[in-house]
Design an enzyme around this catalytic site. Structure first.
Site, short mmCIF file in Angstrom:
data_model
loop_
_atom_site.label_atom_id
_atom_site.label_comp_id
_atom_site.label_asym_id
_atom_site.label_seq_id
_atom_site.Cartn_x
_atom_site.Cartn_y
_atom_site.Cartn_z
N SER A 133 0.79 -1.23 0.00
CA SER A 133 0.00 0.00 0.00
C SER A 133 0.82 1.28 0.00
O SER A 133 0.25 2.37 -0.09
CB SER A 133 -0.97 0.01 1.19
N SER B 114 -6.43 3.23 3.82
CA SER B 114 -5.79 2.37 2.83
C SER B 114 -6.85 1.71 1.95
O SER B 114 -6.79 0.51 1.65
CB SER B 114 -4.91 1.30 3.48
N LYS C 142 -0.07 3.53 -2.77
CA LYS C 142 -1.14 4.53 -2.73
C LYS C 142 -0.61 5.95 -2.60
O LYS C 142 -1.29 6.91 -2.97
CB LYS C 142 -2.11 4.19 -1.60
#
Length: 223
Positions: free
Chosen positions: A65, A120, A68
Protein backbone atom coordinates in the site's frame (compact mmCIF):
# COMPACT_ATOMS: atom_id res chain seq x y z
CA UNK A 1 35.34 -0.47 23.21
CA UNK A 2 36.39 2.72 25.01
CA UNK A 3 34.34 4.11 27.88
CA UNK A 4 33.54 7.23 25.87
CA UNK A 5 32.35 5.16 22.91
CA UNK A 6 30.26 3.01 25.22
CA UNK A 7 28.37 6.13 26.38
CA UNK A 8 27.77 8.07 23.16
CA UNK A 9 28.94 8.98 19.69
CA UNK A 10 28.80 12.65 18.76
CA UNK A 11 28.41 13.13 15.00
CA UNK A 12 28.70 16.89 15.39
CA UNK A 13 32.45 16.46 14.91
CA UNK A 14 31.63 16.20 11.18
CA UNK A 15 29.73 19.50 11.13
CA UNK A 16 32.49 21.37 9.31
CA UNK A 17 32.39 18.91 6.42
CA UNK A 18 28.60 18.45 6.42
CA UNK A 19 26.83 21.30 8.26
CA UNK A 20 23.38 19.76 7.74
CA UNK A 21 24.18 16.74 9.89
CA UNK A 22 22.10 16.98 13.09
CA UNK A 23 23.74 16.91 16.53
CA UNK A 24 22.96 13.31 17.49
CA UNK A 25 24.38 11.09 20.20
CA UNK A 26 24.50 7.31 19.84
CA UNK A 27 24.02 5.43 23.09
CA UNK A 28 26.19 2.35 22.66
CA UNK A 29 24.87 0.89 25.90
CA UNK A 30 21.40 0.67 24.32
CA UNK A 31 20.82 -2.37 22.13
CA UNK A 32 19.87 -1.90 18.49
CA UNK A 33 16.18 -2.43 17.74
CA UNK A 34 15.02 -5.90 16.80
CA UNK A 35 13.57 -5.53 13.30
CA UNK A 36 11.67 -8.51 11.93
CA UNK A 37 11.45 -7.05 8.42
CA UNK A 38 14.06 -8.15 5.87
CA UNK A 39 14.74 -4.54 4.87
CA UNK A 40 14.66 -1.37 6.95
CA UNK A 41 16.05 2.14 6.72
CA UNK A 42 15.93 5.15 9.04
CA UNK A 43 17.55 8.26 7.58
CA UNK A 44 17.61 12.02 8.16
CA UNK A 45 16.14 13.41 4.93
CA UNK A 46 17.93 16.76 5.19
CA UNK A 47 21.47 15.51 5.75
CA UNK A 48 21.27 11.98 4.37
CA UNK A 49 22.64 10.64 7.66
CA UNK A 50 21.63 6.99 8.07
CA UNK A 51 20.53 6.15 11.60
CA UNK A 52 19.74 2.52 10.92
CA UNK A 53 19.91 0.18 7.96
CA UNK A 54 19.08 -3.48 7.54
CA UNK A 55 19.57 -5.23 4.21
CA UNK A 56 20.61 -3.95 0.81
CA UNK A 57 18.98 -0.61 0.01
CA UNK A 58 19.09 -1.52 -3.72
CA UNK A 59 17.08 -4.74 -3.31
CA UNK A 60 13.72 -4.44 -5.07
CA UNK A 61 10.74 -5.68 -3.08
CA UNK A 62 6.91 -5.49 -3.28
CA UNK A 63 5.74 -2.30 -1.55
CA UNK A 64 2.01 -3.05 -1.10
CA UNK A 65 0.00 0.00 0.00
CA UNK A 66 2.96 2.37 -0.17
CA UNK A 67 1.82 2.38 -3.81
CA UNK A 68 -1.14 4.53 -2.73
CA UNK A 69 1.17 7.45 -1.97
CA UNK A 70 2.16 7.53 -5.64
CA UNK A 71 -1.47 6.99 -6.65
CA UNK A 72 -2.37 10.07 -4.59
CA UNK A 73 0.41 12.15 -6.14
CA UNK A 74 -0.43 11.05 -9.69
CA UNK A 75 -4.21 11.44 -9.39
CA UNK A 76 -3.85 14.91 -7.85
CA UNK A 77 -1.55 16.00 -10.67
CA UNK A 78 -3.95 14.76 -13.36
CA UNK A 79 -7.34 15.63 -11.87
CA UNK A 80 -6.63 18.38 -9.38
CA UNK A 81 -8.10 18.07 -5.91
CA UNK A 82 -11.44 19.80 -6.57
CA UNK A 83 -12.61 17.49 -9.38
CA UNK A 84 -15.65 15.28 -8.78
CA UNK A 85 -15.50 11.48 -9.09
CA UNK A 86 -18.49 9.13 -9.17
CA UNK A 87 -17.91 5.68 -7.68
CA UNK A 88 -18.80 2.81 -10.04
CA UNK A 89 -19.32 -0.87 -9.25
CA UNK A 90 -15.93 -1.85 -10.65
CA UNK A 91 -14.29 0.38 -8.02
CA UNK A 92 -16.28 -1.23 -5.21
CA UNK A 93 -15.50 -4.71 -6.54
CA UNK A 94 -11.78 -4.13 -5.93
CA UNK A 95 -10.47 -6.47 -3.22
CA UNK A 96 -10.89 -5.10 0.31
CA UNK A 97 -13.71 -3.21 2.01
CA UNK A 98 -11.97 -0.34 3.83
CA UNK A 99 -13.15 3.18 3.11
CA UNK A 100 -16.88 2.35 2.92
CA UNK A 101 -17.54 3.88 -0.50
CA UNK A 102 -20.47 2.67 -2.57
CA UNK A 103 -21.40 2.62 -6.24
CA UNK A 104 -23.28 5.75 -7.25
CA UNK A 105 -21.74 7.94 -4.56
CA UNK A 106 -19.89 11.09 -5.61
CA UNK A 107 -16.84 12.57 -3.89
CA UNK A 108 -14.40 15.38 -4.51
CA UNK A 109 -10.89 14.15 -5.22
CA UNK A 110 -9.59 15.60 -1.95
CA UNK A 111 -12.14 13.55 0.00
CA UNK A 112 -11.22 10.38 -1.89
CA UNK A 113 -7.56 11.10 -1.15
CA UNK A 114 -8.37 11.28 2.56
CA UNK A 115 -10.38 8.07 2.43
CA UNK A 116 -7.61 6.28 0.54
CA UNK A 117 -4.69 7.52 2.61
CA UNK A 118 -6.29 7.20 6.05
CA UNK A 119 -7.99 3.82 5.60
CA UNK A 120 -5.79 2.37 2.83
CA UNK A 121 -8.94 2.00 0.75
CA UNK A 122 -8.41 -0.01 -2.42
CA UNK A 123 -11.85 1.10 -3.66
CA UNK A 124 -10.92 4.78 -3.38
CA UNK A 125 -7.57 4.10 -5.07
CA UNK A 126 -9.33 2.30 -7.92
CA UNK A 127 -11.81 5.16 -8.33
CA UNK A 128 -9.08 7.81 -8.46
CA UNK A 129 -7.02 5.81 -10.93
CA UNK A 130 -10.03 5.09 -13.14
CA UNK A 131 -11.14 8.72 -13.23
CA UNK A 132 -7.62 9.96 -13.93
CA UNK A 133 -7.14 7.23 -16.52
CA UNK A 134 -10.35 8.23 -18.30
CA UNK A 135 -9.16 11.81 -18.48
CA UNK A 136 -5.78 10.69 -19.80
CA UNK A 137 -7.41 8.48 -22.43
CA UNK A 138 -9.64 11.32 -23.60
CA UNK A 139 -6.50 13.42 -24.03
CA UNK A 140 -4.53 10.60 -25.67
CA UNK A 141 -1.96 10.42 -22.85
CA UNK A 142 -1.68 6.70 -22.06
CA UNK A 143 -2.70 4.81 -18.91
CA UNK A 144 -2.55 5.55 -15.19
CA UNK A 145 0.07 2.97 -14.17
CA UNK A 146 2.40 4.28 -16.88
CA UNK A 147 1.92 7.79 -15.51
CA UNK A 148 2.75 6.52 -12.00
CA UNK A 149 6.03 5.18 -13.37
CA UNK A 150 6.75 8.50 -15.07
CA UNK A 151 6.07 10.42 -11.86
CA UNK A 152 8.57 8.44 -9.78
CA UNK A 153 11.16 8.32 -12.57
CA UNK A 154 11.12 12.12 -12.52
CA UNK A 155 12.10 11.90 -8.83
CA UNK A 156 15.11 9.74 -9.70
CA UNK A 157 13.41 6.50 -8.62
CA UNK A 158 14.83 4.33 -11.38
CA UNK A 159 14.28 0.99 -9.60
CA UNK A 160 10.56 1.45 -8.92
CA UNK A 161 7.78 -0.13 -10.99
CA UNK A 162 3.97 -0.05 -10.86
CA UNK A 163 1.32 -2.04 -12.69
CA UNK A 164 -1.75 -0.87 -10.73
CA UNK A 165 -2.75 1.77 -8.14
CA UNK A 166 -3.66 -0.18 -4.98
CA UNK A 167 -0.57 -2.20 -4.12
CA UNK A 168 -2.45 -5.50 -4.35
CA UNK A 169 -0.04 -6.71 -7.04
CA UNK A 170 3.38 -7.90 -5.92
CA UNK A 171 4.66 -6.46 -9.21
CA UNK A 172 4.46 -3.01 -7.62
CA UNK A 173 8.04 -2.89 -6.40
CA UNK A 174 10.68 -0.47 -5.18
CA UNK A 175 13.91 -0.25 -3.17
CA UNK A 176 14.79 1.43 0.12
CA UNK A 177 17.00 3.85 -1.79
CA UNK A 178 14.09 4.86 -4.04
CA UNK A 179 11.64 5.10 -1.15
CA UNK A 180 14.04 7.48 0.59
CA UNK A 181 13.71 9.74 -2.48
CA UNK A 182 9.92 9.45 -2.34
CA UNK A 183 9.90 10.37 1.36
CA UNK A 184 12.14 13.33 0.58
CA UNK A 185 9.70 14.52 -2.08
CA UNK A 186 6.76 14.39 0.32
CA UNK A 187 8.74 16.11 3.07
CA UNK A 188 9.77 18.98 0.78
CA UNK A 189 7.45 19.26 -2.23
CA UNK A 190 4.42 17.06 -1.56
CA UNK A 191 3.50 18.30 1.90
CA UNK A 192 -0.27 18.23 1.28
CA UNK A 193 -0.19 14.46 0.83
CA UNK A 194 2.15 14.06 3.80
CA UNK A 195 -0.19 16.16 5.94
CA UNK A 196 -3.22 14.15 4.85
CA UNK A 197 -1.56 10.79 5.51
CA UNK A 198 -0.61 12.02 9.00
CA UNK A 199 -4.18 12.86 10.07
CA UNK A 200 -5.81 10.83 12.81
CA UNK A 201 -9.24 11.39 11.27
CA UNK A 202 -10.95 13.47 8.60
CA UNK A 203 -14.52 14.52 7.76
CA UNK A 204 -15.52 13.68 4.18
CA UNK A 205 -18.68 14.55 2.26
CA UNK A 206 -20.66 12.51 -0.22
CA UNK A 207 -21.72 15.12 -2.77
CA UNK A 208 -25.01 13.60 -3.93
CA UNK A 209 -26.58 13.33 -0.47
CA UNK A 210 -24.47 16.13 1.07
CA UNK A 211 -23.97 13.85 4.07
CA UNK A 212 -20.66 13.91 5.92
CA UNK A 213 -18.90 11.22 7.92
CA UNK A 214 -15.67 10.73 9.81
CA UNK A 215 -12.97 8.44 8.46
CA UNK A 216 -10.37 7.28 10.97
CA UNK A 217 -6.75 6.44 10.19
CA UNK A 218 -5.64 2.85 10.55
CA UNK A 219 -2.17 4.18 11.43
CA UNK A 220 -1.85 4.04 15.23
CA UNK A 221 0.97 6.62 15.08
CA UNK A 222 -1.09 9.21 13.15
CA UNK A 223 -2.13 12.52 14.64
Amino acid sequence: VSEARAQSYDVSQFAAQAPNIPNIFRRWDVAEPEIVASLALAVDLDSGLVFYQKGDIQTRWPIASISKLVTAMTAAHILGTDAIVEIVQADVDTEGVSGDVRAGEIYAVYDLLEIMLLTSSNDAAAALARAAGEKMTSEGRGDFAARMREEVFALGMGNTYFVEPTGLSDKNQSTLADLEKLAGYFARGGKDILKTSSLREARVREEKSKKTRIVTSINKFAG
